[in-house]
Design an enzyme around this catalytic site. Structure first.
Site, PDB file in Angstrom:
ATOM      1  CE  LYS A 142      -2.097  -1.323   3.819  1.00 30.67           C
ATOM      2  NZ  LYS A 142      -1.290  -2.963   3.858  1.00 30.67           N
ATOM      3  NE  ARG A 176      -4.356  -0.479  10.137  1.00 31.14           N
ATOM      4  CZ  ARG A 176      -3.884  -0.217   9.119  1.00 31.14           C
ATOM      5  NH1 ARG A 176      -3.997   0.627   8.532  1.00 31.14           N
ATOM      6  NH2 ARG A 176      -2.793  -1.373   8.458  1.00 31.14           N
ATOM      7  NE  ARG A 217       7.532  -2.624   6.353  1.00 29.18           N
ATOM      8  CZ  ARG A 217       6.066  -2.686   6.279  1.00 29.18           C
ATOM      9  NH1 ARG A 217       5.501  -2.114   5.022  1.00 29.18           N
ATOM     10  NH2 ARG A 217       5.772  -3.224   7.538  1.00 29.18           N
ATOM     11  NE  ARG A 270       5.974  -0.481  10.065  1.00 31.95           N
ATOM     12  CZ  ARG A 270       5.214  -0.840   9.290  1.00 31.95           C
ATOM     13  NH1 ARG A 270       4.561   0.071   8.009  1.00 31.95           N
ATOM     14  NH2 ARG A 270       4.031  -0.774   9.087  1.00 31.95           N
ATOM     15  NE  ARG A 296       2.027  -5.097  10.843  1.00 33.97           N
ATOM     16  CZ  ARG A 296       2.819  -4.449  10.842  1.00 33.97           C
ATOM     17  NH1 ARG A 296       4.311  -5.307  10.566  1.00 33.97           N
ATOM     18  NH2 ARG A 296       2.274  -3.691   8.737  1.00 33.97           N
TER      19      ARG A 296
HETATM   20  P1  AP5 Z   1       4.572  -2.019   1.498  1.00 32.29           P
HETATM   21  O1  AP5 Z   1       4.278  -0.537   0.872  1.00 32.29           O
HETATM   22  O2  AP5 Z   1       4.991  -0.950   3.229  1.00 32.29           O
HETATM   23  O3  AP5 Z   1       3.068  -2.195   2.489  1.00 32.29           O
HETATM   24  P2  AP5 Z   1       2.008  -1.823   3.567  1.00 32.29           P
HETATM   25  O4  AP5 Z   1       0.647  -2.578   2.666  1.00 32.29           O
HETATM   26  O5  AP5 Z   1       1.990  -0.133   2.931  1.00 32.29           O
HETATM   27  O6  AP5 Z   1       2.797  -2.133   4.965  1.00 32.29           O
HETATM   28  P3  AP5 Z   1       2.345  -2.056   5.930  1.00 32.29           P
HETATM   29  O7  AP5 Z   1       3.130  -2.759   6.361  1.00 32.29           O
HETATM   30  O8  AP5 Z   1       2.747  -0.140   6.081  1.00 32.29           O
HETATM   31  O9  AP5 Z   1       0.946  -1.565   5.993  1.00 32.29           O
HETATM   32  P4  AP5 Z   1       0.375  -2.034   7.267  1.00 32.29           P
HETATM   33  O10 AP5 Z   1      -1.790  -1.663   7.249  1.00 32.29           O
HETATM   34  O11 AP5 Z   1       0.331  -2.824   8.283  1.00 32.29           O
HETATM   35  O12 AP5 Z   1       0.671  -0.704   8.123  1.00 32.29           O
HETATM   36  P5  AP5 Z   1       0.612   0.754   8.408  1.00 32.29           P
HETATM   37  O13 AP5 Z   1       1.878   1.624   8.096  1.00 32.29           O
HETATM   38  O14 AP5 Z   1      -0.937   1.108   7.532  1.00 32.29           O
HETATM   39  O15 AP5 Z   1       5.844  -3.108   1.036  1.00 32.29           O
HETATM   40  C1  AP5 Z   1       6.201  -4.113   1.939  1.00 32.29           C
HETATM   41  C2  AP5 Z   1       7.394  -4.420   1.510  1.00 32.29           C
HETATM   42  O16 AP5 Z   1       7.092  -5.521   0.359  1.00 32.29           O
HETATM   43  C3  AP5 Z   1       8.854  -3.587   1.368  1.00 32.29           C
HETATM   44  O17 AP5 Z   1       9.692  -4.009   1.507  1.00 32.29           O
HETATM   45  C4  AP5 Z   1       8.492  -3.149   0.253  1.00 32.29           C
HETATM   46  O18 AP5 Z   1      10.022  -2.742  -0.787  1.00 32.29           O
HETATM   47  C5  AP5 Z   1       8.121  -4.374  -0.920  1.00 32.29           C
HETATM   48  N1  AP5 Z   1       6.942  -4.421  -1.782  1.00 32.29           N
HETATM   49  C6  AP5 Z   1       6.114  -3.969  -2.231  1.00 32.29           C
HETATM   50  N2  AP5 Z   1       5.534  -4.380  -3.404  1.00 32.29           N
HETATM   51  C7  AP5 Z   1       6.380  -4.663  -4.055  1.00 32.29           C
HETATM   52  C8  AP5 Z   1       6.294  -5.811  -5.184  1.00 32.29           C
HETATM   53  N3  AP5 Z   1       5.213  -5.106  -6.252  1.00 32.29           N
HETATM   54  N4  AP5 Z   1       6.968  -7.330  -4.706  1.00 32.29           N
HETATM   55  C9  AP5 Z   1       8.150  -6.867  -4.114  1.00 32.29           C
HETATM   56  N5  AP5 Z   1       8.069  -6.391  -3.134  1.00 32.29           N
HETATM   57  C10 AP5 Z   1       7.002  -5.464  -3.097  1.00 32.29           C
HETATM   58  O19 AP5 Z   1       0.142   0.647   9.955  1.00 32.29           O
HETATM   59  C11 AP5 Z   1       0.729   0.898  11.131  1.00 32.29           C
HETATM   60  C12 AP5 Z   1      -0.049   0.303  12.029  1.00 32.29           C
HETATM   61  O20 AP5 Z   1       0.056   1.783  13.064  1.00 32.29           O
HETATM   62  C13 AP5 Z   1      -0.942  -0.514  12.109  1.00 32.29           C
HETATM   63  O21 AP5 Z   1      -1.240  -2.309  13.289  1.00 32.29           O
HETATM   64  C14 AP5 Z   1      -1.794   0.165  13.415  1.00 32.29           C
HETATM   65  O22 AP5 Z   1      -1.296  -0.501  14.892  1.00 32.29           O
HETATM   66  C15 AP5 Z   1      -1.723   1.506  13.198  1.00 32.29           C
HETATM   67  N6  AP5 Z   1      -3.318   2.250  12.635  1.00 32.29           N
HETATM   68  C16 AP5 Z   1      -2.687   2.677  10.997  1.00 32.29           C
HETATM   69  N7  AP5 Z   1      -3.956   2.981  10.645  1.00 32.29           N
HETATM   70  C17 AP5 Z   1      -5.161   2.399  11.460  1.00 32.29           C
HETATM   71  C18 AP5 Z   1      -5.631   2.884  11.627  1.00 32.29           C
HETATM   72  N8  AP5 Z   1      -6.611   3.266  10.339  1.00 32.29           N
HETATM   73  N9  AP5 Z   1      -6.660   2.305  12.770  1.00 32.29           N
HETATM   74  C19 AP5 Z   1      -6.544   1.730  13.783  1.00 32.29           C
HETATM   75  N10 AP5 Z   1      -4.731   2.525  13.691  1.00 32.29           N
HETATM   76  C20 AP5 Z   1      -4.435   1.775  12.212  1.00 32.29           C
END
Ligand code: AP5
Length: 217
Positions: free
Chosen positions: A13, A88, A127, A160, A171
């Site tokens: 994402k 979410r 990552r 991270r 997660r």
């Molecule tokens: P990346 O782009 O980092 O993936 P992502 O989907 O953004 O993963 P996140 O771990 O950031 O998602 P998340 O939803 O768990 O965390 P968030 O930060 O929102 O890609 C991942 C890896 O893959 C990278 O190394 C990249 O290089 C590689 N990659 C990408 N595309 C590729 C491809 N095509 N092929 C190969 N490799 C590839 O949230 C974190 C925390 O914040 C949550 O757990 C929660 O505690 C809190 N939080 C956030 N939003 C909310 C909400 N709305 N409500 C409550 N709590 C929340």
């Protein structure tokens, strides 16, 4: 273009949001990035959010929703935005509709990045994120030229805290329990566009842009 990106942890994402937002000239609003910036600055919000993030759980709605409401009211989001990581849950989606209705706006599309679980585990375990610009890299799939250093800005790369294996497992459970029903909710409403998010990053970007352009055409 007002759009939401959904998908499991590690689906790509954040990676795709940066390219897609740039293509449509809209701000990328990532709740995870906002929380991490607050954790780094040790703000009150960051200290509160950290407890939940480190456990792999969702930050409570009273914290998250107020933060998103304030961000969407900013000038740069008036004509469009790409939300990454919010909503979410079905409850957050209903609140988002209310916020947008207050702003006399609506959501154009919800884009789901579809990736199998074994692939997201491989992505998260390798990552690395840049301290400087926040760009994500991968030790195997998307390596910077110099190990540990961001090609884009020269910043130092880090792993991270919530990418520890036991936190990733939690997660993924939280996604299945709380976010998968949100995806079904948007599908039932006919607002969901699902794309295959495996393969080269640029191929996924092209699919994402084509899917969103088909909505606004
Ligand atoms: P990346 O782009 O980092 O993936 P992502 O989907 O953004 O993963 P996140 O771990 O950031 O998602 P998340 O939803 O768990 O965390 P968030 O930060 O929102 O890609 C991942 C890896 O893959 C990278 O190394 C990249 O290089 C590689 N990659 C990408 N595309 C590729 C491809 N095509 N092929 C190969 N490799 C590839 O949230 C974190 C925390 O914040 C949550 O757990 C929660 O505690 C809190 N939080 C956030 N939003 C909310 C909400 N709305 N409500 C409550 N709590 C929340």
């Amino acid at each position: 273009m007002r759009t939401v990106l959904v998908g499991p942890p590690g689906a790509g994402k954040g990676t795709q949001a940066a390219f897609v937002a740039k293509h449509f000239s809209i701000p990328q609003i990532s709740t995870g990035d906002i929380f991490r910036a607050n954790v780094a600055e040790q703000t009150k919000l960051g200290l509160e959010a950290r407890k939940y993030m480190d456990a792999g759980d969702l930050v409570p709605d009273e914290v998250t929703i107020a933060m998103v409401r304030d961000r969407l009211a900013e000038d740069d989001a008036r004509d469009g935005f790409l939300l990454d990581g919010f909503p979410r849950t079905v409850q957050q989606a209903e609140v988002l509709d209310d916020i947008l209705s207050d702003l006399h706006a609506g959501l154009d599309a919800v884009l789901e990045l579809s990736v199998k679980e074994d692939e997201v585990v491989r992505r998260l375990s390798g990552r690395r994120t840049c301290h400087g610009c926040g760009r994500n890299w991968h030790v195997e799939f998307d390596k910077p030229v110099e190990q540990g250093v961001c090609d884009a800005c020269g910043g130092e790369l880090f792993r991270r805290d919530d990418d520890a294996p036991e936190t990733v497992r939690r997660r993924l459970e939280v996604y299945a329990e709380q976010t998968a029903p949100l995806v079904e909710h948007y599908a039932d409403e006919g607002r969901l566009h699902r794309i295959e998010a495996t393969g080269a990053v640029e191929d996924v970007t092209r699919r994402a842009i084509e899917a969103l352009e088909s909505v606004v055409d």
